[in-house]
Design a protein around this motif. Sequence first.
Motif, short mmCIF file in Angstrom:
data_model
loop_
_atom_site.label_atom_id
_atom_site.label_comp_id
_atom_site.label_asym_id
_atom_site.label_seq_id
_atom_site.Cartn_x
_atom_site.Cartn_y
_atom_site.Cartn_z
N ILE A 1 103.07 18.97 35.40
CA ILE A 1 104.31 18.25 35.07
C ILE A 1 104.00 16.85 34.56
O ILE A 1 104.53 16.40 33.54
CB ILE A 1 105.24 18.20 36.29
CG1 ILE A 1 105.68 19.62 36.70
CG2 ILE A 1 106.48 17.35 35.99
CD1 ILE A 1 106.35 19.70 38.05
N MET A 2 103.11 16.15 35.27
CA MET A 2 102.81 14.77 34.91
C MET A 2 102.04 14.66 33.60
O MET A 2 102.29 13.75 32.79
CB MET A 2 102.03 14.09 36.05
CG MET A 2 102.79 14.01 37.36
SD MET A 2 104.47 13.33 37.20
CE MET A 2 104.11 11.66 36.68
N ILE A 3 101.11 15.57 33.36
CA ILE A 3 100.33 15.52 32.11
C ILE A 3 101.25 15.70 30.91
O ILE A 3 101.15 14.98 29.91
CB ILE A 3 99.23 16.61 32.11
CG1 ILE A 3 98.11 16.22 33.08
CG2 ILE A 3 98.66 16.82 30.71
CD1 ILE A 3 97.09 17.33 33.30
N SER A 4 102.16 16.68 30.99
CA SER A 4 103.07 16.92 29.86
C SER A 4 104.02 15.74 29.66
O SER A 4 104.34 15.37 28.51
CB SER A 4 103.85 18.22 30.06
OG SER A 4 104.48 18.26 31.32
N SER B 1 107.47 19.76 30.08
CA SER B 1 107.48 19.17 31.43
C SER B 1 108.73 19.58 32.20
O SER B 1 108.66 19.88 33.40
CB SER B 1 107.40 17.64 31.34
OG SER B 1 108.58 17.09 30.81
N SER B 2 109.87 19.64 31.52
CA SER B 2 111.11 20.03 32.20
C SER B 2 111.08 21.49 32.61
O SER B 2 111.55 21.86 33.70
CB SER B 2 112.32 19.74 31.30
OG SER B 2 112.28 20.49 30.12
N LEU B 3 110.53 22.34 31.77
CA LEU B 3 110.44 23.77 32.11
C LEU B 3 109.52 23.97 33.32
O LEU B 3 109.84 24.74 34.24
CB LEU B 3 109.90 24.56 30.92
CG LEU B 3 110.86 24.76 29.75
CD1 LEU B 3 110.12 25.32 28.54
CD2 LEU B 3 112.01 25.69 30.12
N VAL C 1 116.90 19.50 34.37
CA VAL C 1 117.85 20.26 33.55
C VAL C 1 118.37 19.38 32.41
O VAL C 1 118.49 19.80 31.26
CB VAL C 1 119.02 20.79 34.41
CG1 VAL C 1 120.23 21.16 33.55
CG2 VAL C 1 118.57 22.02 35.20
N GLU C 2 118.67 18.12 32.74
CA GLU C 2 119.17 17.18 31.72
C GLU C 2 118.08 16.82 30.71
O GLU C 2 118.36 16.69 29.51
CB GLU C 2 119.73 15.92 32.39
CG GLU C 2 121.00 16.16 33.18
CD GLU C 2 122.07 16.83 32.32
OE1 GLU C 2 122.59 16.19 31.39
OE2 GLU C 2 122.36 18.01 32.56
N ILE C 3 116.85 16.63 31.19
CA ILE C 3 115.74 16.36 30.26
C ILE C 3 115.55 17.55 29.32
O ILE C 3 115.33 17.39 28.11
CB ILE C 3 114.44 16.07 31.05
CG1 ILE C 3 114.57 14.76 31.82
CG2 ILE C 3 113.23 16.01 30.11
CD1 ILE C 3 113.41 14.46 32.74
#
Length: 503
Positions: free
Chosen positions: A12-15, A123-125, A141-143
């Motif tokens: 998540i953080m890398i993306s 990252s959101s997915l 979800v908003e991102i």
Amino acid sequence: MAFVQNVPFFSIMISMFSGIISSVLPGKYAKWLNTAVITVIGVMSAWLLGYMIEVGGSYTFMMGHFPAPWGNEIRAGALEAAMALAFCMVMLLSMLGGRKKLDDEVEKSKHNIYYILTDLLLSSLLALVYTNDLFTAYVFVEINTISACGLIMIRQNGRTIEAAVRYMIMSLLGSGLLLMGICMLYDLTGHLLMSNIKEQVETIMAAGTYRIPMIITIGLITVGLSIKSALFPFHSWLPDAYGYSTVSSAAMLSSLVSKGYIFLLIKIFYRVIGFDIICESKILNVLFVFGLCGMIFGSVSAIMEKDIRRMIAFSSVAQIGYIYMGFGLGTTEGMVASIFHILAHSATKSLLFISAIGLTDVSAGSRSFFALTGAGYRNKIAGVGFTVGSLSMVGVPIFAGFVSKLLFAEAAVLHPTMKMLPTLIVLAISTILNAIYFLKTVIRIYVPEKKSVIKEKGYTTVTMGQQKLYTFTIVLFVMLNMALGMMSEPILHIIETGLSNFA
């Protein structure tokens, strides 16, 4: 804790950080960073999947080392790792397949913006797949929504701007209902972590207190995510959004964005509310009816469509109907079939969009059904890719779509209820309708066009050697589709194990 258990957090953080870094990079370097990040996260997800298959079960990862209920959590198991791997594979191939067209579709000065949006979408997915916190899920979800909207309208023409506005209106409606549901759930339970909420929900339902508010909450969350994932009749934004965006955007939007919302809904059904309570609430009956209607309406709309990309887009309405129909059966077998169909549809729909652009490019850019006559000869690899994708959607054996339809039929028959007959009838009708619009297109692209017409309309011919990256992408998509169709047993085992860990 084993080092591999840090993979969800790092993914998540890398993306997310790659999106930030891409904002100061030229488009060329942002492109290579994007490709590298998706590849690295895909490899990490495969590593985590292998580890989870070996050790079994699932684990939680505390963010900042603050325990529940104050801290935030990530939860990972074999199913989450498999879904993350599938999302990375489809996104990477979608980006590679549409890379050549990106120069024509997006201004060069906006290329880095395109890759920023793609990084944020990934990252959101991943966050929706891994998070164990409802409010964190809402934030991502908003991102996801903002990223998808940007990917639609980045072409900057009237059609895409209109499609983006329609998408934003419907998506914000779904987000509002989802947020209301989360707020009510927090008010009823006092928690935001999924496992803590489930304990309180079970207590509330067992005591018989606040049952009606709980049913309303379940309804709000379900309808909100159904709107965002384009379940019939909330699909009006979908054909234009998929039909007029860039080819890579269309492939990713149809294959990944709606699937992220659907996967979150599955987690809420199992980890937050409890599947038994969901079945008692009767909300699955509503999803079942809408799913059946979507299967028919999406296919009929696709038959009437003369634009190949809009035809493929309307097909997605039908395929999302399949997924919700599986939910509506209210059984573990139905849920397994739906999750497998998420994977099958992701691999197949992106293949169809990427193949379709190859066919239209050799037809003077026309997306008209009749302009595609003989296009399969003018771009052979695109013709092969579109044929494989079509056969998969129809449900021909050895392809992914066949396994999906077989699983849905088995799920209906294994638990003979009033839903069995409607499921089998609509499944048969939808398969016939799929065959009508997909196979007529396959026949059309392999009907030889007259040389005089080819010369008059300026049609071109492209060899595989002239489009090596595109050919490589199509071949990998075909292999992925056939792998899902012929090696489904271990994948189904991962899904069944993952669902048992959800519960």
